[in-house]
Motif scaffolding. Structure first.
Motif, PDB file in Angstrom:
ATOM      1  N   ARG A 104      -3.350  -2.666   2.820  1.00  0.00           N
ATOM      2  CA  ARG A 104      -4.648  -2.793   3.496  1.00  0.00           C
ATOM      3  C   ARG A 104      -5.655  -1.789   2.944  1.00  0.00           C
ATOM      4  O   ARG A 104      -6.831  -2.127   2.705  1.00  0.00           O
ATOM      5  CB  ARG A 104      -4.466  -2.610   5.006  1.00  0.00           C
ATOM      6  CG  ARG A 104      -3.725  -3.773   5.676  1.00  0.00           C
ATOM      7  CD  ARG A 104      -3.769  -3.656   7.186  1.00  0.00           C
ATOM      8  NE  ARG A 104      -2.945  -2.558   7.685  1.00  0.00           N
ATOM      9  CZ  ARG A 104      -1.673  -2.677   8.045  1.00  0.00           C
ATOM     10  NH1 ARG A 104      -1.067  -3.847   7.952  1.00  0.00           N
ATOM     11  NH2 ARG A 104      -0.997  -1.631   8.522  1.00  0.00           N
ATOM     12  N   LYS A 165      -3.313 -12.767   4.578  1.00  0.00           N
ATOM     13  CA  LYS A 165      -3.193 -11.413   5.120  1.00  0.00           C
ATOM     14  C   LYS A 165      -2.605 -10.521   4.048  1.00  0.00           C
ATOM     15  O   LYS A 165      -1.457 -10.694   3.618  1.00  0.00           O
ATOM     16  CB  LYS A 165      -2.307 -11.425   6.367  1.00  0.00           C
ATOM     17  CG  LYS A 165      -2.238 -10.090   7.087  1.00  0.00           C
ATOM     18  CD  LYS A 165      -1.385 -10.223   8.344  1.00  0.00           C
ATOM     19  CE  LYS A 165      -1.266  -8.891   9.077  1.00  0.00           C
ATOM     20  NZ  LYS A 165      -0.397  -9.016  10.269  1.00  0.00           N
ATOM     21  N   ASN A 168       1.049  -8.981   3.864  1.00  0.00           N
ATOM     22  CA  ASN A 168       2.230  -9.827   4.015  1.00  0.00           C
ATOM     23  C   ASN A 168       3.298  -9.573   2.957  1.00  0.00           C
ATOM     24  O   ASN A 168       4.494  -9.545   3.256  1.00  0.00           O
ATOM     25  CB  ASN A 168       1.834 -11.301   4.000  1.00  0.00           C
ATOM     26  CG  ASN A 168       1.232 -11.756   5.317  1.00  0.00           C
ATOM     27  OD1 ASN A 168       1.219 -11.015   6.286  1.00  0.00           O
ATOM     28  ND2 ASN A 168       0.709 -12.975   5.355  1.00  0.00           N
TER      29      ASN A 168
END
Length: 293
Positions: A104, A165, A168
């Motif tokens: 992220r 996402k 993942n």
């Protein structure tokens, strides 16, 4: 995307060097960079171009693959002079092993500097790369992934796209590694049981290898049970495992071998039984693991 591309590979450890070599063998124009330039010599001999800085390596290609020791090393390279500015308009494919949070943070960094980003997790050794079944997990923007998929396929035919996402791929990598390490701990404890009884441990390994396909099918079933939320007994009642792990622990203690692994396993199953899960499918142990620490 045309068949032959300019591509940059940053990081020339065993995996990074293999990645660069595979692209060279397919006729791609490969620029490479590594903190230790001496590792580049064999690849330069095969036709790779060694950039004089990480920033120059990024500028050389629209697609940049990074595969270094860890995210600390990756962040240090990306933070080097000129790299952030050079990243504008590039696609950064991060193949460095990291956590969901690492993924992220890396995506946010790339977006701040005008780059697109895909996260990948290679689940193979360097010598297993480039095969039809080489497993590689990928996550990120699907349109970006589909565009670069033919280029990534050079690295292996077992690419699994896990969705947009970004975390993942890293999360699934950790989930599968957890399975592997758990299996390995059980195997090593089993080897000690075999040793203590005078068995040939190589023969033990062969027996384990023989049961693994069946065990894999069982794990797949238990995964489906967890996803369904229906824990009625279907293949293996929890209570059987409560008793089995107690026997393993008792045997370890009686044999005088290390009992840490069976003590941990038996303790979990005892707690599950005390919570009323003994009459459910083995996968119901997940209910205990879902509880807050």
């Amino acid at each position: 995307m045309s068949s032959k591309q300019k591509i940059t590979v940053i990081g020339l450890g065993a995996m990074g060097a293999t990645i660069a070599r595979l692209y060279l063998e397919q006729g791609h124009e490969v620029t490479i960079w590594n903190r230790s330039a001496d590792k580049a010599a064999p690849l330069v001999a095969q036709g790779a171009v060694l950039a004089d800085s990480a920033a120059a390596a990024v500028r050389a290609s629209r697609v940049v693959l990074m595969c270094v020791y860890d995210y600390r090393a990756a962040d240090a390279i990306l933070g080097a002079e000129g790299v952030a500015a050079a990243m504008d308009g590039r696609l950064l494919v991060q193949l460095t092993t990291g956590s969901p949070r690492d993924a992220r943070d890396a995506q946010a960094w790339a977006q701040r500097h005008g780059a697109t980003f895909l996260e990948g997790a290679i689940q193979a050794a360097p010598e297993q790369m480039g095969q039809g079944d080489t497993p590689i997990l990928m996550s990120g923007d699907e349109q970006v992934f589909r565009a670069v998929e033919p280029l990534l396929a050079v690295l292996g035919g077992g690419i699994v796209y896990l969705g947009e996402k970004i975390s993942n791929a890293a999360a699934m990598d950790l989930a599968t590694l957890s399975t592997i390490y758990g299996t390995m701990l059980g195997f090593l404890h089993g080897a000690r049981v075999a040793e203590s009884e005078g068995f040939d441990v190589a023969e033990f390994g062969r027996i384990v290898a023989g049961i693994m396909p069946t065990f894999a099918g069982f794990l797949q079933h238990e995964g489906s049970v967890i996803q369904s939320g229906d824990f009625k007994i279907s293949q293996s009642p929890m209570r059987i495992s409560v008793e089995a792990t107690q026997r393993i622990l008792q045997t370890a203690r009686e044999s005088g071998i290390n009992s840490e692994f069976p003590a941990f396993a038996a303790g979990l199953f005892q707690r599950a039984d005390a919570a009323g899960l003994g009459g459910e499918e083995l996968a119901a142990l997940i209910k205990l693991l879902r509880a807050p620490n």
